[in-house]
Structure formats: C-alpha cells, structure tokens
Enzyme design. Structure first.
Site, mmCIF file in Angstrom:
data_model
loop_
_atom_site.group_PDB
_atom_site.id
_atom_site.type_symbol
_atom_site.label_atom_id
_atom_site.label_comp_id
_atom_site.label_asym_id
_atom_site.label_seq_id
_atom_site.Cartn_x
_atom_site.Cartn_y
_atom_site.Cartn_z
ATOM 1 N N SER A 108 -12.768 38.078 58.189
ATOM 2 C CA SER A 108 -13.054 36.773 58.775
ATOM 3 C C SER A 108 -14.309 36.830 59.659
ATOM 4 C CB SER A 108 -11.834 36.287 59.566
ATOM 5 O OG SER A 108 -11.945 34.918 59.848
ATOM 6 N N ASP A 167 -9.439 33.975 53.258
ATOM 7 C CA ASP A 167 -9.486 34.767 54.480
ATOM 8 C C ASP A 167 -8.251 35.665 54.562
ATOM 9 O OD1 ASP A 167 -9.427 35.617 57.178
ATOM 10 O OD2 ASP A 167 -10.565 33.869 57.797
#
Length: 834
Positions: free
Chosen positions: A366, A652
């Site tokens: 991320s 993610d």
C-alpha cells in the site's frame, strides 16, 4: 529463455470420458404449486468445452433422462466435473438447486462407475450418474509441469481460404471459424459481394491450442446483413446450418496443407486449407518455486556490501563469508501518506546508524510502496543522503491537492487512460487512482517503469524491493474465502502459491499456455502504485471484517453451503482421486441478492491473467510449496482457482493483513531478521499478530507473538519476537507507530526543556489524528513531527538492533557448524563403506 531447472517433464496420456445422466428422485424444487421442471448441466473446464445440458423433463419430481455426454480428459490434470441440477422457469431465471463437484480420479480405467449422489437426506433427493473412462490409443506425450501447474504441448492451426473463386457469392458473406479452448477462440474472414477476399483475409488465420485435449475446429458461412435489411428476419434463420466440424486431435503436425470443402447455400463449396504446426517448447512463464536467476546473482553481489557493513557496525575482526552472512529485511505496512512519509524517515534513520547497507530486502504494501517506487528511480539512492528525498516528499505532502481534481487534470487523466487502453491495459478506477497519486506526489508525468529499477540493483548497491498485492475474486466471493499473494520485483511478477512468474516488463501482456501471445507496453509505475495502494476497492464484506475482525455473519448467513457427500465405499476404492465429492447448495434468492451486494467490487481493476491456458496438476494440493502458501478456502476446488479465471483482480494487500511479510517468509530467501515498521494508527500490534496466526495455520516459520493484557494496553517503541526452539524462524523487531518516551526526550538520552514539550505532542492514536488514512495533506509542522517521532523511536533502540544482529550472526555460524559437522560425518561413513 528460462532455465530448465525451473520445471520438468512428465509423461501423460489422454482418455475418453463418458458421462450418462440417468435419473433423479424426489426432487422438490422451489415451486410451491407445481412439480419441478428439471434439467442437468455438466461443466468440465479442463475439457475445453462449453457447459453441456440435458433436455428438460417437465412437471416431474422423478425425471429420467438417460442422456450420454463425451469428453476428452488429460491424465496429468486435475479433472473435476461439476454436475448441477436446475429447475427451469418460464419468464424468470431458472432456479439452481444443487451442484455436485466430482473428482474424476474416482473412476478407474475401463471400469464404469455408477454413482448415486444424495442431494438432500431429509427429502431423499438423489441424482444418479454413470461414469466411464477409457484409454485413447496414442503415444504418451511429455508435458511441462512444476508439480502444481501443467502446461501441455501447444500446436498452431493455420487456416487459409482460396484467393480466387469463379462463382461469386450473391450476398456479403463471412467465414466463421471457432476453436474452443484456443487462445484466439474465434476468427472471422469477410468475403465481399464479388467473392474476392478482403485484404484482412489475405493473411492466414492462426489458432493456438493444447495438444491432446480433444480440441475441435468448427467452420460455417454466415451472411452479413445491414441493420436496415428487410430480408434479415426471414433469411437469417438459414445461416450457420451447414456447419463443418474438424477434430484436431486426429491431425498431426504436417508439412502439406489439407483441403476442406465447406458447403455453401447458393454456390459451390468454399475450399479451406488447414495445416497443423508444432510450437516452440520454451515458456515465457517461469514455472518453479525457487528464486529467479537474476535475484540469486543480486544476492551474491549484495552479500559483499552487507558483510562489509556488518563488520563495521559489529566491530568484527574479519568479514563474514557465504552462509555466515545473515539476511536482514525491512517490512513496511500500508497507511497512505502516513506510511509513505514514515518509511522515508525510517530508511534515513537506518542510514544514519550505518545499518542501511546491512539490509538485503525492503518489502512494502500500500502506501509504503509509494516511497519505495520513488526512491528506486535513483540507482544510487541508498548511497546518497536521504534528506533531499525527504524534502521532496515534504513538498508534495504539504501542498494543496485541489489541483488533483481540476478540469485540466481530469482531461489529462482521460487522455492517459485512453492511451493506456490503446496500449492494451484493462483500464479501471484503479488506474485513475494511480494517476491521482502521480498528481499528488510527483511533479508532472512520471515515465518510469518497475523493470527500470534493475539499474538500482546491478551491483548490489541497494536492497531488493518487494512490492506486495493480493489476487481476489472480483465478485461473488469474499476476500475471507479467496486471496492469493502476488509479488512484484524489478525482475519478476509472480503468484507465489502456484510457482508461476513472468518478467516484470511483460506484466499486462497477454499469455496463453505459458507463452507470451501479445506483447503490450509495460505500464507506468503510477498505475502499479494505484494497484498496490488502492484504498477504495473494498467490498462491504472486507469493510465488515476490517472493522470487526468477525466473519461469523458471512459464514452463517451469506455463504453457499458446502458438504462432503462421499460414502464409505467411495473412500475405500478411491485410488487416484484426491478431492472429496462435495455438494453445493446455493443460497436462497434473498441471500443471493445480499451476497452480490456484499461481494461486489464496483471500483476495482482487472489485469491480464498470465496463468491462462495452464491447468492444475492432479497432485497439485499435495505439493509442499502450494500448501505452504495456501491462502484460500477455495484451494480444494480447482475449478475456482486462478488458472481458470479470465483475469486477475489485484488489490491492496491490506484488505487481509496490513503488512508485507509474505515475500520475506519464503524459505528460499532465508531471512534472519525482519525490521517490522508498522504505520497503523489504532492497532499497532494487529498486523504482526495476524501474521503469526496466518503463519501458524499455514505451517510457515514465524516467531510466536504472545502478549499479556498489560502489554496490549501500553504500547512500546519496539517489540522483539523470536523462537528459541526454531532457528529457521526469523527474529522480528516490531516498531509500531507510538508516542512513548518521545514526549519527554527530543533525542535519545536528551530530555526536552519545558519550552520544547509541545513538540513531543504527536497524536498517532485518536480518531482526530491528522494522520488518518484518507488525509493526503499535512501541515509542515505535522510532517516534521511525524519524521522526528519515527526517527527517534528507531535511534532509541539502536543497541537492541545491534544485539539482534550479533544474535543472528551467532545463529548463522552455529547452523553452518552443525551442517559442516553433518557433512563430515556423512563423508566419513561413505569412505568407510567404500
């Protein structure tokens, strides 16, 4: 060209499968007034055919079909047939009653098996099916495999049409060629009204398909009508009736063309020439669980840098060599701009302490990947002072972001997405988000690509970056049920549990059966940043799990019911079957609607699936590497796994665990120490605890994380987790984002004056913290305080880090001593026997 050591060859044969759908009994269906109108569907995706179905038996609770279907199956592939029972409705969607998932390994050769599947014990609902498998007379073929995936031999079918015809077609006509299970699937060749082939059809039409899978080519002539043609409705019914089917399994690679006459309604038959050719055996997908050769070469170079750095920091008399050199890694969690900013500070602090050159890997997920991808644009970033990089980050984090949504930027986004689509990308909101990241944290357009970061690794001068994403299902399945780690490096992109990787520059290109079929330009780094750090592609189930950590609602109310229905006699005679027979009972209408609402990902993105055309090995789930990286409840259902998916859905990694541990825990990387930098605000220990639970379940070496209630209440600057009984488990130094002694000390051992006390007031806990996830703009004061806090926490634990380095070196030496002693004993025994 790939190293042959990454895969091997196995002998395989083809079989003919016959499935006879006999009857069902006591079927209740969903209609309250009438009896059900039943039919059965068969789906065997490894046979490269569409779903097949019986006729419908109307208004009958005990339907009898007595229909037979034929398939060609491959001996080395995991063949699971799905037999589903449906209740046909007029005017509304048919009701799906049950599905039986049946491992065809239950059926011995040349011995028909009659199965009676119990669908509902309470109402005594049953389905009776007979299976028969016979050998096809042929020579056994070599098949490429890594024990989890199977790549059959590929053949190419060339189809050409005679260029001149004396008798023209009266109307515009097209030749429709279909090869199910091929890369191309369908091709159309247009013929004009004078029956002279258009320019596009002068070239040969090619299909790429797997050998020995019972593949067929169908060909027919269809008329092409304009929307305003009044004769369309009357004459269209006659199109496609004269269809010709050619079993390609009966043809061998040849030098000469074979002529086929295709019947035409108005004129003489159309002559089509076909030819079968061998395809090169070399694969563009690397099948193997070992590290790629380029990473191995990098590690050899990096070892020299690490050895020199450890000698200096630990004050050793001589350099460590070979296996004495511990592998030290940095693990960074996500957290948006907070993670991006904090990782700059931590890397700068490691550099300040002389520890950055001790690091071999940096893994990120991320927001931390935004820092990594920016730093690696400079091939010598770790040899330069990072203060300039921090100043640039500060400039972007503190600037206003309104221009990101200006009309000019929106026009730019549209133009870039249109170009990306032309380049072959499957554009989505994820790509738009990547362009927004570029706008917020870069000056102008960033043309860099991930593969270009190899320049920063050429001489082992920097740690190797590992970027983590997660492959999920785009709909109908929650992240709780299905998730697979996907690893990005400057060298390769790989799906870990399948042992399949492609060159980084080929990510986004089209693959089939392990071959690169259509090359697309490598996406710009901003698109990958959007993929790695897409905080917007959550579905409602993910949100529920992340906020409550409870999955009981999903399990109890929404998931389809799955039951094992194997009987004792099946278990006793099973020889080659590994998977249990399972019964799927779909959720009711309301639950289906609720499931669709909860699992839909309206703003996720899809990527080209580089496993397309590969199959799962019949023993795939018995391979240690696959089960080690088992991430999904669907792993026991091969028809639902990624090789059979049209696309990848990469999101993610923080939707499961907000950490990037998995790439560092691969046995091949032999990581000894992990500096875990956790940038989570409210739960600074959750990621390491979740990783411990995950690793314990999967049998992956990871130290035990056990915390008392008191330790949970008061968070420390650093936690040490290690397993004294398991030297293969890495030592984890976990640095949560907390404000402890920094409130009273501005530097390690240097107290704050009364005037400086406000500088120690950094809110990294409350809901009103300025560093919340979706805030991408900090004030200069907020940015500076975050930098100072993270720097202080690391420097304040320098001695602890150095002590851990000493422990890792001693553990490495002890392990090498034991290994050397073992080898000496084995050599002595060998000499004695000789």
């Amino acid at each position: 060209m790939l190293s042959p050591s990454t895969h091997y060859k196995e002998k395989a044969s083809s079989y003919e499968l016959t499935v006879r759908i006999i009857q069902a009994q006591n079927i209740h269906g969903t209609d309250l007034v009438t009896k059900p109108d039943c039919y059965v569907c068969l789906w065997l995706p490894t046979a490269l055919t569409d779903k097949k179905r019986t006729k419908t038996i109307w208004n009958n609770a005990n339907p009898v079909w007595e229909e037979t279907f034929h398939f060609t199956i491959h001996s080395l592939v995991q063949n699971v047939l799905e037999v589903s029972l449906h209740d046909e409705d007029i005017g509304t969607a048919d009701d799906h009653l049950y599905t039986v998932s049946y491992d065809l390994g239950n059926v011995p050769l040349n011995e028909p098996v009659l199965e009676t599947f119990t669908l509902n014990k309470e109402f005594e609902e049953e389905l009776q099916v007979e299976f028969d498998v016979v050998s096809i007379s042929e020579t056994r073929k070599n098949v490429t495999t890594n024990g989890v995936l199977v790549c059959p031999e590929m053949l190419a079918l060339e189809v050409a049409v005679a260029k001149h015809r004396k008798e023209p077609f009266k109307m515009k006509t097209e030749l429709v060629l279909t090869v199910k299970g091929s890369y191309e699937t369908e091709r159309r060749i247009s013929l004009n009204s004078n029956s002279i082939l258009e320019r596009s059809s002068h070239e040969k039409v090619v299909f790429h398909f797997p050998r020995d899978f019972g593949t067929e080519m169908t060909a027919c002539l269809n008329r092409v009508y304009s929307p305003f043609d009044v004769t369309f409705s009357n004459e269209a019914e006659n199109d496609g009736i004269n269809q010709t089917t050619v079993p390609l399994s009966l043809l061998s690679p040849m030098e000469n063309d074979i002529s086929i006459q295709l019947p035409a309604v108005e004129v003489k038959p159309l002559e089509v020439k076909i030819k079968i050719k061998e395809c090169p055996e070399e694969l563009d997908v690397r099948l193997g669980f070992d590290l790629c050769d380029k990473e191995k070469i990098f590690l050899q170079k990096r070892q020299r840098v690490v050895a020199e750095a450890l000698k200096n920091i630990l004050h050793l008399d001589k350099n460590l060599v070979g296996e004495e050199i511990p592998v030290i890694a940095v693990m960074a969690t996500g957290g948006g701009a907070r993670a991006m900013s904090s990782l700059y500070s931590h890397l700068s602090s490691l550099q300040e302490m002389g520890l950055l050159d001790c690091i071999s890997y940096i893994a990120g997920a991320s927001g931390s990947t935004w820092t990594m991808s920016k730093l690696y644009e400079d091939p010598k970033w770790s040899q330069r002072e990072l203060s300039e990089s921090i100043n640039q980050a500060k400039e972007h984090v503190t600037k206003k972001k309104m221009s990101t949504f200006s009309m000019n930027r929106l026009k730019y986004y549209r133009k870039e997405l249109q170009q990306a689509a032309k380049d072959g990308q499957k554009t989505s909101f994820t790509d738009l988000w990547g362009l927004m990241i570029e706008s917020m944290f870069y000056k102008g357009k960033n043309e860099s690509r991930l593969s270009e970061q190899r320049a920063a690794l050429e001489n082992g001068q920097n740690p190797l970056p590992l970027y983590l994403a997660m492959n999920v299902k785009s709909d109908k399945t929650s992240t709780l049920d299905f998730k697979e780690w996907c690893e990005f490096t400057p060298y390769e992109v790989g799906l870990l549990k399948y042992g399949a990787s492609i060159r980084t520059e080929d990510f986004g290109s089209e693959f089939y059966m392990g071959r690169l079929m259509k090359k697309h330009p490598e996406p710009r780094i901003c698109y990958l940043q959007g993929l790695w750090g897409n905080v917007f592609s959550l579905n409602l189930v993910d949100t529920w799990y992340l906020t409550t950590q409870l999955d009981t609602f999903w399990d109890n109310w929404v998931k389809d019911r799955v039951n094992d229905i194997d009987k004792e006699d099946i278990m006793q005679r099973r020889e080659t079957a590994h998977l249990k027979t399972r019964l799927f009972t779909p959720a009711g209408t309301v639950n289906k609607m609720l499931k669709g609402l909860l699992t839909n990902r309206p703003i996720d993105g899809e990527q080209q699936n580089f496993l397309r055309g590969l199959h799962l090995h019949k023993d795939y789930h018995q391979q240690a590497q696959f089960t080690t990286w088992k991430d999904s409840n669907l792993d026991i259902l091969p028809n639902n796994l990624t090789p059979l998916a049209d696309n990848l859905c990469l999101v993610d990694a923080g939707y499961f665990i907000n950490a990037s541990f998995p790439p560092l825990l691969r046995e091949e990387r032999k990581v000894d120490i992990i500096l875990s930098f956790d940038y989570t605000l409210d739960t600074p220990l959750l990621s390491v605890e979740q990783t411990c639970t995950y690793c314990t379940t999967q049998g992956i070496c990871f130290p035990r994380v056990s915390l008392s209630d008191e330790e949970r209440k008061t968070h420390k600057e650093c936690y040490v987790f290690k397993d004294e009984d398991n030297p293969n488990a890495p030592i984890v130094l976990h640095f949560p984002l907390v404000n402890d002694t920094f409130q009273k000390f501005k530097e390690p051992g240097v107290p704050r004056s009364p005037e400086e006390m406000p500088d120690g007031d950094v809110d990294v806990t409350g809901v009103w913290s300025p560093y919340f996830l979706t805030n991408f703009t900090y004030s200069e004061q907020e940015f500076d305080r975050l930098m100072k806090l993270t720097r202080y926490n690391l420097l304040n634990n320098k001695e602890l880090i150095i002590d851990t380095l000493h422990a890792a070196v001693q553990r490495r030496k002890a392990r090498n001593h034991c290994n050397g002693k073992y080898k000496t004993q084995k050599k002595s025994q060998f000499i004695k026997k000789s």
